[in-house]
Motif scaffolding. Sequence first.
Motif, short mmCIF file in Angstrom:
data_model
loop_
_atom_site.label_atom_id
_atom_site.label_comp_id
_atom_site.label_asym_id
_atom_site.label_seq_id
_atom_site.Cartn_x
_atom_site.Cartn_y
_atom_site.Cartn_z
N MET A 45 3.05 11.95 5.90
CA MET A 45 3.42 11.05 5.80
C MET A 45 5.15 10.29 5.64
SD MET A 45 0.57 9.94 3.56
CE MET A 45 0.40 7.99 3.62
N ILE A 46 6.11 10.80 4.95
CA ILE A 46 7.13 9.70 4.56
C ILE A 46 7.74 10.52 6.40
CG2 ILE A 46 9.47 10.77 3.52
CD1 ILE A 46 7.50 11.26 0.93
N VAL A 69 3.07 0.71 -4.83
CA VAL A 69 3.13 2.27 -5.34
C VAL A 69 3.38 2.42 -5.52
CG1 VAL A 69 1.61 4.34 -5.04
CG2 VAL A 69 0.70 2.26 -3.76
N THR A 70 3.93 2.72 -7.70
CA THR A 70 4.98 2.96 -8.35
C THR A 70 4.74 4.81 -8.41
OG1 THR A 70 4.16 2.47 -10.04
CG2 THR A 70 5.35 0.88 -8.60
N LYS A 71 3.63 5.10 -8.76
CA LYS A 71 3.74 6.69 -9.20
C LYS A 71 2.37 6.88 -8.61
CE LYS A 71 1.68 4.98 -13.06
NZ LYS A 71 2.61 3.37 -13.59
N ASP A 110 0.67 -1.27 0.03
CA ASP A 110 -0.37 -0.08 0.24
C ASP A 110 0.30 1.47 0.12
OD1 ASP A 110 0.97 0.35 2.61
OD2 ASP A 110 -1.29 -0.31 3.92
N LEU A 111 0.42 2.71 -0.28
CA LEU A 111 1.03 3.89 0.09
C LEU A 111 1.88 3.86 1.08
CD1 LEU A 111 1.62 6.29 -1.65
CD2 LEU A 111 -0.37 7.52 -0.06
N GLU A 112 1.83 3.74 2.09
CA GLU A 112 2.31 3.82 3.44
C GLU A 112 3.74 2.55 3.60
OE1 GLU A 112 -0.94 3.15 3.41
OE2 GLU A 112 -1.24 5.10 4.11
N GLN A 113 3.74 1.48 3.20
CA GLN A 113 4.67 0.15 2.74
C GLN A 113 5.45 0.86 1.59
OE1 GLN A 113 2.15 -2.99 2.60
NE2 GLN A 113 2.49 -3.94 4.86
#
Length: 155
Positions: free
Chosen positions: A150-151, A125-127, A36-39
């Motif tokens: 988030m980062i 999530v690549t882009k 997912d985005l967070e991972q």
Amino acid sequence: MGKTEYLVCLMLTMLIAVAIMAGTAIACQPCRSKLDLEQSLKQADLVIVGKRIDYDPAEKKPPIIKVNVIRVLKGEIKEAQIEVKSWYGMCAYGIVVDDQVYVMLLKKPFKMQGAYTAVNGGCSVTKLLVKSNRVSVGVRSLSIEDISKMINMKP
């Protein structure tokens, strides 16, 4: 060579040809699971806002693309332009984009490769397409600042 030996050789040749063709037909394996985005953000070495500068709609499946770095959200980079792995033969395991602005989640190049790659072999999530300084992630709409926060969140 007798008729029986000839038929055995012919059958073996046909079996080998079928095996080779079947191997290339399933060369692009789907992801068993996708981050997912967070991972994906956590595993990325470099997260940028960037725009592909060598886009040509007539070009099909380029192995490497050139990206202009607009903003760095995670990682460090000195170059204003980077090379990013896109297509692996017929497989879209890399960053596949047009000439719009995207948030791109990348891994550092391998020593001899020289091009950034997608996180987790593309099973992530690549882009994320940027529109009006926002990206869509599923049903969520996030600003570039939201991604940056988030980062920088501590686990």
